[in-house]
Design a protein around this motif. Structure first.
Motif, mmCIF file in Angstrom:
data_model
loop_
_atom_site.group_PDB
_atom_site.id
_atom_site.type_symbol
_atom_site.label_atom_id
_atom_site.label_comp_id
_atom_site.label_asym_id
_atom_site.label_seq_id
_atom_site.Cartn_x
_atom_site.Cartn_y
_atom_site.Cartn_z
ATOM 1 N N THR A 1 0.851 -1.189 0.000
ATOM 2 C CA THR A 1 0.000 0.000 0.000
ATOM 3 C C THR A 1 0.883 1.234 0.000
ATOM 4 O OG1 THR A 1 -1.744 -1.141 1.212
ATOM 5 C CG2 THR A 1 -1.780 1.271 1.233
ATOM 6 N N LEU A 2 0.620 2.130 -0.920
ATOM 7 C CA LEU A 2 1.349 3.392 -0.976
ATOM 8 C C LEU A 2 0.534 4.469 -0.266
ATOM 9 C CD1 LEU A 2 2.622 3.459 -4.680
ATOM 10 C CD2 LEU A 2 3.938 2.944 -2.632
ATOM 11 N N GLU A 3 1.115 5.086 0.744
ATOM 12 C CA GLU A 3 0.431 6.152 1.470
ATOM 13 C C GLU A 3 0.653 7.504 0.817
ATOM 14 O OE1 GLU A 3 1.954 5.811 5.400
ATOM 15 O OE2 GLU A 3 0.637 4.136 5.923
ATOM 16 N N ALA A 4 1.647 7.553 -0.049
ATOM 17 C CA ALA A 4 1.963 8.793 -0.764
ATOM 18 C C ALA A 4 2.519 8.407 -2.122
ATOM 19 C CB ALA A 4 2.996 9.610 0.036
ATOM 20 N N PRO A 5 2.622 9.347 -3.058
ATOM 21 C CA PRO A 5 3.195 9.014 -4.373
ATOM 22 C C PRO A 5 4.617 8.462 -4.228
ATOM 23 C CG PRO A 5 2.120 11.155 -4.436
ATOM 24 C CD PRO A 5 2.160 10.750 -2.990
ATOM 25 N N PHE A 6 4.920 7.492 -5.072
ATOM 26 C CA PHE A 6 6.268 6.922 -5.091
ATOM 27 C C PHE A 6 6.894 7.242 -6.441
ATOM 28 C CE2 PHE A 6 9.465 3.685 -5.804
ATOM 29 C CZ PHE A 6 10.138 3.663 -4.587
ATOM 30 N N GLU A 7 8.073 7.845 -6.426
ATOM 31 C CA GLU A 7 8.714 8.298 -7.655
ATOM 32 C C GLU A 7 10.069 7.631 -7.848
ATOM 33 O OE1 GLU A 7 8.863 12.479 -6.938
ATOM 34 O OE2 GLU A 7 6.837 12.825 -7.764
ATOM 35 N N VAL A 8 10.408 7.398 -9.098
ATOM 36 C CA VAL A 8 11.723 6.869 -9.464
ATOM 37 C C VAL A 8 12.522 8.009 -10.095
ATOM 38 C CG1 VAL A 8 12.998 5.191 -10.840
ATOM 39 C CG2 VAL A 8 10.791 4.565 -9.833
ATOM 40 N N ALA A 9 13.621 8.376 -9.459
ATOM 41 C CA ALA A 9 14.438 9.492 -9.950
ATOM 42 C C ALA A 9 15.199 9.096 -11.206
ATOM 43 C CB ALA A 9 15.405 9.947 -8.862
ATOM 44 N N ARG A 10 15.640 10.094 -11.952
ATOM 45 C CA ARG A 10 16.308 9.841 -13.237
ATOM 46 C C ARG A 10 17.652 9.130 -13.084
ATOM 47 N NH1 ARG A 10 17.329 16.209 -14.567
ATOM 48 N NH2 ARG A 10 18.625 16.710 -12.744
ATOM 49 N N ASP A 11 18.226 9.169 -11.873
ATOM 50 C CA ASP A 11 19.494 8.468 -11.637
ATOM 51 C C ASP A 11 19.334 7.376 -10.574
ATOM 52 O OD1 ASP A 11 19.051 10.116 -9.500
ATOM 53 O OD2 ASP A 11 21.107 10.903 -9.396
ATOM 54 N N ALA A 12 18.132 6.845 -10.442
ATOM 55 C CA ALA A 12 17.832 5.869 -9.391
ATOM 56 C C ALA A 12 18.620 4.578 -9.577
ATOM 57 C CB ALA A 12 16.347 5.564 -9.378
ATOM 58 N N ARG A 13 18.905 3.941 -8.457
ATOM 59 C CA ARG A 13 19.474 2.593 -8.419
ATOM 60 C C ARG A 13 18.666 1.825 -7.377
ATOM 61 N NH1 ARG A 13 21.382 4.040 -12.354
ATOM 62 N NH2 ARG A 13 23.507 3.911 -13.152
ATOM 63 N N LEU A 14 17.560 1.223 -7.825
ATOM 64 C CA LEU A 14 16.600 0.600 -6.917
ATOM 65 C C LEU A 14 16.574 -0.898 -7.141
ATOM 66 C CD1 LEU A 14 14.154 0.614 -4.929
ATOM 67 C CD2 LEU A 14 12.693 1.071 -6.919
ATOM 68 N N ALA A 15 16.658 -1.664 -6.048
ATOM 69 C CA ALA A 15 16.519 -3.120 -6.098
ATOM 70 C C ALA A 15 15.218 -3.514 -5.414
ATOM 71 C CB ALA A 15 17.692 -3.799 -5.411
ATOM 72 N N ILE A 16 14.500 -4.445 -6.042
ATOM 73 C CA ILE A 16 13.271 -4.996 -5.465
ATOM 74 C C ILE A 16 13.567 -6.442 -5.083
ATOM 75 C CG2 ILE A 16 10.842 -5.517 -5.864
ATOM 76 C CD1 ILE A 16 10.881 -3.352 -8.062
ATOM 77 N N THR A 17 13.405 -6.762 -3.811
ATOM 78 C CA THR A 17 13.716 -8.108 -3.336
ATOM 79 C C THR A 17 12.522 -8.688 -2.592
ATOM 80 O OG1 THR A 17 14.625 -7.356 -1.211
ATOM 81 C CG2 THR A 17 16.148 -7.446 -3.079
ATOM 82 N N GLY A 18 12.612 -9.981 -2.271
ATOM 83 C CA GLY A 18 11.537 -10.649 -1.547
ATOM 84 C C GLY A 18 11.397 -12.081 -2.003
ATOM 85 N N PRO A 19 10.625 -12.887 -1.285
ATOM 86 C CA PRO A 19 10.478 -14.313 -1.629
ATOM 87 C C PRO A 19 9.660 -14.506 -2.900
ATOM 88 C CG PRO A 19 9.053 -13.729 0.213
ATOM 89 C CD PRO A 19 9.913 -12.533 -0.043
ATOM 90 N N ASN A 20 9.759 -15.732 -3.451
ATOM 91 C CA ASN A 20 8.958 -16.071 -4.628
ATOM 92 C C ASN A 20 7.478 -15.871 -4.332
ATOM 93 O OD1 ASN A 20 11.262 -18.676 -5.241
ATOM 94 N ND2 ASN A 20 10.994 -16.910 -6.532
ATOM 95 N N GLY A 21 6.757 -15.277 -5.304
ATOM 96 C CA GLY A 21 5.325 -15.085 -5.153
ATOM 97 C C GLY A 21 4.932 -13.835 -4.400
ATOM 98 N N SER A 22 5.894 -13.010 -3.999
ATOM 99 C CA SER A 22 5.562 -11.809 -3.236
ATOM 100 C C SER A 22 5.173 -10.634 -4.127
ATOM 101 C CB SER A 22 6.730 -11.410 -2.326
ATOM 102 O OG SER A 22 7.904 -11.170 -3.082
ATOM 103 N N GLY A 23 5.347 -10.784 -5.459
ATOM 104 C CA GLY A 23 4.872 -9.742 -6.366
ATOM 105 C C GLY A 23 5.941 -8.852 -6.940
ATOM 106 N N LYS A 24 7.182 -9.278 -6.926
ATOM 107 C CA LYS A 24 8.273 -8.431 -7.422
ATOM 108 C C LYS A 24 8.106 -8.101 -8.905
ATOM 109 C CE LYS A 24 11.407 -11.416 -6.215
ATOM 110 N NZ LYS A 24 10.473 -12.438 -5.694
ATOM 111 N N THR A 25 7.798 -9.124 -9.701
ATOM 112 C CA THR A 25 7.623 -8.886 -11.138
ATOM 113 C C THR A 25 6.429 -7.978 -11.388
ATOM 114 O OG1 THR A 25 8.654 -10.984 -11.761
ATOM 115 C CG2 THR A 25 7.127 -10.017 -13.340
ATOM 116 N N THR A 26 5.346 -8.181 -10.632
ATOM 117 C CA THR A 26 4.171 -7.312 -10.769
ATOM 118 C C THR A 26 4.536 -5.868 -10.479
ATOM 119 O OG1 THR A 26 2.696 -9.124 -10.151
ATOM 120 C CG2 THR A 26 1.832 -6.884 -9.943
#
Length: 501
Positions: free
Chosen positions: A328-353
Motif C-alpha cells: 500500500t502506498l500512502e503517498a506518491p512513489f517516484e523513481v528518480a532519473r538516476d535511481a538505483r533501486l533493487a526490489i527483493t523478496g520471496p517467490n510469489g511476493s509480487g516483485k515482477t508485478t
C-alpha cells in the motif's frame, strides 16, 4: 546400479561444432557441468537425454532400460506437470509437500520460481535413474534454493547439474565437467575445488608457453648472429682468394685456406644446430595448449533524462492479477532519473508485478524504457536475431560490439538458429540499450548467465547513466548496484513512499 557412458561424442549446431570427441563415464552422484554461455551445455544435456542427436559418437545407458529425465531451463506447463499435480499417490503427495507446492490452477499467475518448483517436483515424482537439470535454481529465492538443494542432495541416481550458482554447485556436486573451447574436461571435486585445479594448470601452462617464447626469441637472435658471421666468413674467403698475391707460397696459401674452411665449417655446424633447436622450441610452444581470452571493455549507452522523475506510482493499494495484496502506498512513489533501486523478496511476493507497475507508471516515452523480463522464450531469441539483422550496418555493428563485450561470441550468435537462454538475454539487453533508454527495468538479470558473464554484466551496469530498477535474488549484485532497496513480503506487504534514488 545405473550409469551413463559417452563415446566420442561430437555436437554440431547450425554448422558450428560446440564440442568434439567427448568420452566419459557418469556414475551415481552429482556431477556439475559448467562453461560459458553458448558453449553447448544445454545441447550436451539434450544428447545425454536422447532428445538431440550427435554429429558423431553415441551415449550408452547402463542398463539400457535406465530411465532418464531432463528438466530444461525454461518453465512451461506440461502434461507431466499436470499429471503430477493431479496424482493421488503417496509419492506425489510427499513431493508436493516437501517442495511446498500448491496453486497449479493459477499457473499463469504463479511466479517463475513457483513454476520452477512444480517442474522439479514433476521430474522427481518420476524417480528417474538419470536426472539432468539445466539451471534448476533460476528464479528461486534463497529459501526455495535451500529447500530444493536439501531435497536433491538425498538422491542416489546419476545426476548432472548445469548451474551458475556457485554455492549450489559446491553444496551438491562431487565431480565437475568443464565445457570450454570445444572440449569437456573432467575434474574431481565440486566447483570451487575444480576451479582451483584448472586455474593452477592454466597458470603453469601459461608460464611454460611464455618461457618457451623467451627461449625461442633468444635462439632466434643467436641464429641471426651465426648466419651473419657465416656470411661474413664466406665473403672474406672469396675476397681473399681473388686478392691472393702471386708472391705467396703454396704452403702459406694452403694453410690459410684450411683455417678459413675450418672456421666456415664450424660456423655452418653452429647455424644448423641453432636452426634445429629453434624448430624444436617452436614446435614445443605450438604443442602447449593455451588460450588467451580477449579482454573487452564496455561502456553501456544510455542517457540521463532531462526531467527529474522517470516513473511515478500514485497512492493506494496494489495487488497481483489474482487479487493478492502486494503493498500500500500512502503517498506518491517516484523513481528518480538516476535511481538505483533493487526490489527483493520471496517467490510469489509480487516483485515482477511491481516492476510492471513501474513500467506502466513511466513518465517518459515508451521507446525510452527498456524492460527485460525474467524469462525469454526461444521465439523471443529468434525475433531479436531478426531485429539485429534488420538494423543498419553501423547500428548492427554497435550492438554486436556490446554483445561481444558482455561475453557472447558475435560470429557464433549470428550463425546460431537457436541462441542459448543466456545469449538471448544479453542480445535483448544490447538491442534495448541501442535506443539510449532513460529507464532500465531488469527482472532477474543474472538468470541463465555463467559466472564470467555475471561479473561482466555487473561491471557494465555500474556505468549505466540512466535510472535502473531491478528485481534480483543475487545478493552481491544488489549490494554492488543498489542505493535503495524495496523488500516485499508475502504476509506483511510493505508500505512505501517517497522517491527511489
Amino acid at each position: 546400479m545405473s550409469s551413463l557412458r559417452v563415446h566420442h561424442l561430437t555436437g554440431v549446431v547450425a554448422g558450428r561444432t560446440l564440442f568434439s570427441d567427448v568420452t566419459l563415464h557418469l556414475t551415481p552422484g552429482w556431477t556439475g557441468l559448467v562453461g560459458p554461455n553458448g558453449a553447448g551445455k544445454s545441447t550436451f544435456l539434450s544428447m545425454l537425454a536422447g532428445t538431440a542427436s550427435p554429429e558423431q559418437g553415441h551415449v550408452e545407458r547402463i542398463p539400457a532400460e535406465a530411465s532418464v529425465v531432463l528438466v530444461p531451463q525454461r518453465t512451461e506447463l506440461t502434461t507431466e506437470v499436470e499429471s503430477f499435480a493431479n496424482a493421488d499417490d503417496s509419492l506425489a503427495g510427499r513431493w508436493r509437500s516437501r517442495l511446498s507446492l500448491h496453486g497449479l490452477e493459477r499457473w499463469s499467475t504463479l511466479s517463475f520460481g513457483e513454476q520452477k518448483r512444480w517442474q522439479l517436483g514433476a521430474a522427481l515424482w518420476r524417480e528417474p535413474d538419470i536426472l539432468l537439470l539445466d539451471e534448476p535454481t533460476n528464479h528461486l529465492d534463497a529459501q526455495a534454493i535451500d529447500l530444493v538443494v536439501s531435497t536433491l542432495s538425498r538422491l542416489d541416481s546419476v545426476n548432472v547439474l548445469v548451474a551458475h550458482d556457485r554455492a549450489v554447485l559446491d553444496r551438491l556436486t562431487t565431480k565437475t565437467l568443464r565445457l570450454q573451447h570445444g572440449r569437456i574436461e573432467r575434474w574431481e571435486g565440486n566447483f570451487s575445488a575444480a576451479r582451483s585445479q584448472w586455474l593452477a594448470k592454466e597458470s603453469a601452462t601459461r608460464d611454460e608457453y611464455e618461457s618457451l617464447g623467451r627461449e625461442a626469441t633468444r635462439l632466434q637472435r643467436s641464429l641471426s648472429d651465426g648466419r651473419r658471421e657465416h656470411s661474413a666468413a664466406t665473403k672474406q674467403r672469396s675476397t681473399g682468394a681473388r686478392m691472393k698475391s702471386k708472391h705467396d707460397s703454396d704452403a702459406r696459401g694452403l694453410l690459410a685456406n684450411y683455417r678459413t674452411e675450418r672456421a666456415q665449417g664450424h660456423l655452418s655446424s653452429t647455424v644448423r644446430r641453432l636452426e634445429g633447436r629453434v624448430n624444436e622450441v617452436q614446435q614445443a610452444k605450438e604443442r602447449v595448449d593455451v588460450v588467451f581470452d580477449e579482454a573487452v571493455t564496455l561502456e553501456l549507452p544510455g542517457e540521463r533524462c532531462g526531467q527529474p522523475v522517470v516513473a511515478r506510482l500514485e497512492p493506494g493499494a496494489r495487488s497481483t492479477p489474482d487479487g493478492r495484496l502486494l503493498f500500500t502506498l500512502e503517498a506518491p512513489f517516484e523513481v528518480a532519473r538516476d535511481a538505483r533501486l533493487a526490489i527483493t523478496g520471496p517467490n510469489g511476493s509480487g516483485k515482477t508485478t511491481l516492476l510492471k507497475l513501474i513500467s506502466a507508471g513511466a513518465t517518459v516515452p515508451p521507446e525510452r524504457v527498456l524492460f527485460m523480463p525474467q524469462d525469454l522464450s526461444a521465439d523471443d531469441g529468434l525475433h531479436d536475431l531478426e531485429r539485429l539483422q534488420e538494423l543498419p550496418r553501423e547500428a548492427r555493428g554497435r550492438v554486436l560490439q556490446w554483445v561481444h563485450a558482455l561475453g557472447v561470441d558475435p560470429d557464433g550468435l549470428l550463425a546460431s538458429r537457436a541462441p542459448s537462454a543466456g545469449e538471448t538475454r544479453l542480445l535483448h539487453l544490447a538491442l534495448g540499450l541501442s535506443a539510449s533508454p532513460w529507464l532500465v527495468l531488469l527482472d532477474e538479470p543474472t538468470n541463465h548467465l555463467s559466472f564470467d558473464l555475471i561479473e561482466r554484466l555487473e561491471q557494465a551496469l555500474q556505468s549505466l547513466p540512466c535510472a535502473l530498477v531491478m528485481v534480483s535474488h543475487d545478493a552481491r549484485l544488489v549490494e554492488t548496484l543498489a542505493r535503495s532497496t524495496w523488500r516485499l513480503g508475502k504476509r506483511h506487504p510493505n508500505t512505501a513512499h517517497g522517491r527511489a534514488g
